[in-house]
Design an enzyme around this catalytic site. Structure first.
Site, PDB file in Angstrom:
ATOM      1  N   CYS A 475      -7.016  35.896   5.511  1.00 44.02           N
ATOM      2  CA  CYS A 475      -7.021  36.279   4.105  1.00 44.02           C
ATOM      3  C   CYS A 475      -5.925  37.314   3.899  1.00 44.02           C
ATOM      4  O   CYS A 475      -4.877  37.239   4.545  1.00 44.02           O
ATOM      5  CB  CYS A 475      -8.392  36.804   3.676  1.00 44.02           C
ATOM      6  SG  CYS A 475      -8.944  38.260   4.585  1.00 44.02           S
ATOM      7  N   HIS A 603       1.888  -7.804   0.862  1.00 44.67           N
ATOM      8  CA  HIS A 603       2.990  -6.829   0.850  1.00 44.67           C
ATOM      9  C   HIS A 603       2.677  -5.582   1.656  1.00 44.67           C
ATOM     10  O   HIS A 603       3.541  -4.728   1.828  1.00 44.67           O
ATOM     11  CB  HIS A 603       3.325  -6.439  -0.588  1.00 44.67           C
ATOM     12  CG  HIS A 603       2.327  -5.491  -1.193  1.00 44.67           C
ATOM     13  ND1 HIS A 603       1.063  -5.884  -1.566  1.00 44.67           N
ATOM     14  CD2 HIS A 603       2.415  -4.172  -1.473  1.00 44.67           C
ATOM     15  CE1 HIS A 603       0.409  -4.842  -2.055  1.00 44.67           C
ATOM     16  NE2 HIS A 603       1.199  -3.789  -2.006  1.00 44.67           N
TER      17      HIS A 603
END
Length: 696
Positions: A475, A603
């Protein structure tokens, strides 16, 4: 033999879970809190340029003040996005989008006008008594600035993402599956949350309002009590919850926001007709803001800028003579950080656990300082912390009242801290840095001279080695670590790295207080752990090699001329453009595994490798529009395939005739599986290793 879990062990496990949850939430909150200094800087410079007109007389000042207000006026939104993103397993943008959508849904359903409509209430024709009763329910506090709602929605959005981001739907709804499903579900759950808050919010607001009113009603004494509690809660990290009541706009106090708004707050005070519309203190039929707004901030300046440096000098002079040089360098660095930026943890943690009595004294002195400043109406404010930088920026804010007296107070508190600390350390023989255990001082020597790599290496060793680290993050000033075996953790070994302190909130949670350079230490810890084949979760690193599906020119995913791929919306990876544009092309599996999916149009296909990595091969760009024309499927879905086995045959000439770009992205479609990707570029042959993927 009984296998039942003892109540003590169950309680310990529950504590670990709760502390882990709080650690993650605290880390996520930092993403929102970290942007506030930017807002303060912009607004501070704006007021510095135009302290009288607050932007009306200067275009640059107006731009800066408005830009800073954009942050403060949307803190609830920012908290929702930051927490959702921070708590998401793979920190994906879909979670952040969900946080925004959920928050917008919630406040749209619960804002004052909406609730008045549900209840058939005419806000404009309310009597004074009815208006006061309505104000006490808190619906006017529902809006983009509501931090509590932001936190609630952020947690909800993160939970939805972590629970449903990999959810599959029937083919007819497949487009909305996976991460696309998360914002949709978050929006729906937010409707439910709005229903819950419709009944709970007046109760929550009432409790918070009563607490805030109680503190406000105590005047300067109440401000001092708040500051005292603020310091005492620092070791637990729960001071953020307390701060939100007084610093942000949850119950209308909004001390930071109102101070930084400066001129607008003064204008709002002049227009106020009751306590409900007053941004400051309503007394004797008037709204008072000058000398009142900032009372929950001002008294911290004498402590951060002067008091704690005075304590540092006392600890330096009380250190053993042979260790004074080392302690001096540490105290000087920590004192400068406290003075200039208001970052106090390196200093506070240097004596918090070694001499807790001194920390209680520090908390009491902080409360006294804030109470004195509030009593004399000496005010200044900050967007980051009460250091010199914020003092300079707030000096010309129209709400800064006799701010220079805080500097006079600072000189006095420097002397108080120095005398009290110096006396108590000597009289009670307290073990502050440089006194007592030699082992602690070895760490101080290392910290003064060591490179980040040495510090990180020592921290890893002190945590019980890489294999004992279950997870690690950071932090503002601390590494937040969860370990597997708490017995293997050596606090003394960690302290040899020279860190400010070590906190053990629960058995398996460790917080290493590093200071402002925590990110660099974290990055180095992560790099060393990755380099030694251990992931941040403490598991063995798994790597997967991906081959070129055909011969051609390999390139990075960022160079694919389609933002869906180049922006990594579908995941990281690489791409290959075929050597030839005529004849047929065999597109092969990039790795061994299961042919998990073959698109009906031929595809694209995906392979789940033997290691569990999901790999999508998309042949050409926009080729789905061909509806299978030019593609021949050679292998059935669900079959086991080997690396290099042909999967699709492509008629290159036909694709070229249709004007399709034949570059073929190979994408790691499940982002949460991927820790790192190393790919090469240039000419490759079919079967060449193009990318090495480190799995998360």
């Amino acid at each position: 033999m009984s296998t039942a879990t003892s109540p003590v062990k169950e309680k310990s496990q529950t504590g670990n879970v709760i502390m882990t949850a709080f650690q993650k939430l605290g880390r996520a909150l930092m993403g929102a809190v970290a942007i506030m200094p930017v807002a303060a800087l912009l607004m501070g410079i704006g007021y510095w340029i135009d302290p009288e007109g607050w932007g009306e007389g200067n275009l640059l000042a107006a731009v800066l003040i408005t830009a800073g207000s954009a942050v403060l006026n949307n803190l609830g939104v920012i908290f929702a996005i930051a927490i959702a993103f921070g708590l998401a397993k793979d920190h994906n943008g879909a979670a952040a989008l969900s946080g925004w959508l959920g928050f917008t849904t919630l406040i749209s359903l619960l804002d004052e006008d909406a609730v008045a409509g549900y209840r058939g209430v005419d806000l404009e024709s309310m009597s004074d008594e009815a208006a006061l009763d309505w104000a006490s329910q808190g619906w006017a506090a529902v809006g983009p600035k509501n931090v509590l709602f932001g936190i609630a929605v952020g947690i909800l959005a993160a939970w939805v993402y972590n629970r449903f981001h990999a959810t599959k739907l029937p083919d007819a709804l497949a487009f909305f599956a996976g991460r696309r499903l998360v914002p949709i579900l978050t929006s729906l759950f937010s409707i439910v949350l709005a229903g819950i808050f419709y009944f709970l919010w007046p109760l929550i607001y009432g409790v918070l309002f009563d607490f805030g009113t109680w503190i406000q009603g105590m005047g300067a004494v109440g401000a001092g009590i708040y500051a005292f509690a603020n310091r005492l809660l620092i070791p637990t990290g729960l001071h953020h919850a307390l701060n939100s009541i007084f610093w942000f706009d949850i119950i209308g106090i909004n001390d930071i926001g109102n101070f930084l708004a400066g001129g607008k707050t003064i204008e709002a005070a002049a227009a106020a007709t009751s306590a409900a519309t007053c941004p400051g203190i309503w007394a004797d039929g008037a709204c008072q803001v000058v000398g009142f707004v900032g009372r929950y901030q001002a008294g911290f300046f004498p402590i951060m800028m002067f008091g704690l440096p005075g304590a540092a000098l006392a600890m330096y002079l009380r250190a053993d003579t042979k260790r004074r040089k080392v302690v001096g360098s540490l105290m000087l660095a920590a004192a400068l950080a406290s003075f200039f930026t208001g970052v106090t943890e390196p200093l506070e943690f240097s004596f918090m656990f070694l001499a807790p009595l001194l920390y209680v004294v520090h908390a009491i002195l902080t409360g006294i300082s804030v109470a004195i400043a509030a009593a004399f109406h000496w005010t200044a404010g900050f967007g980051f912390s009460a250091g010199f930088v914020d003092m300079v920026l707030s000096a010309r804010n129209p709400l800064a009242n006799d701010w220079w007296m805080l500097l006079v107070m600072g000189v006095i508190f420097f002397a108080l801290y120095f005398v009290i600390f110096y006396f108590l350390i000597g009289f009670m023989d307290l073990h502050t840095p440089g006194r007592g255990d030699d082992e602690a001082d070895e760490g101080a020597t290392l910290a003064a001279d060591a490179e980040t790599s040495d510090v990180a290496r020592q921290i890893i060793a002190g945590l019980g080695g890489e294999d004992n680290i279950d997870s690690i993050d950071y932090c503002t000033t601390r590494l937040r670590v969860q370990v597997k075996d708490n017995v293997k953790v050596s606090e003394s070994a960690i302290k040899k790295s020279g860190v400010a302190g070590v906190i053990r909130p629960s058995q398996k949670n460790v917080q290493v207080v590093v200071g402002p350079k925590v990110q660099f230490v974290y990055d180095e810890v992560a790099r060393q752990m990755s380099h030694t084949d251990a992931s941040l979760e403490g598991e063995q690193e798994v790597t997967v090699e991906l081959q070129a599906p055909f011969a051609g020119q390999a390139t990075t995913i960022a160079d694919v001329p389609d933002p869906t791929f180049s922006g990594k919306m579908l995941g990281d990876g690489f791409a290959v453009a075929p050597q030839s544009t005529s004849g047929s092309l065999l597109v092969c599996a990039p790795a061994a595994g299961t042919l998990q999916m073959v698109f009906k149009t031929g595809h694209a296909f995906s392979v789940k490798t033997t290691e569990g990595l999901d790999v999508l091969v998309h042949i050409g760009l926009d080729t789905v529009e061909l509806k299978g024309e030019g593609f021949t499927v050679l292998t059935q879905q669900g079959e086991q395939v080997t690396a290099g086995q042909p999967i699709i045959e492509v008629d290159l000439a036909r694709l070229k005739q249709k004007g399709k770009n034949l570059i073929t992205p190979v994408v790691l479609s499940e982002k949460s599986q991927v820790a790192e990707v190393h790919a090469i570029t240039g000419a490759v042959s079919q079967g060449d290793t193009v990318a090495t993927v480190t799995m998360a």
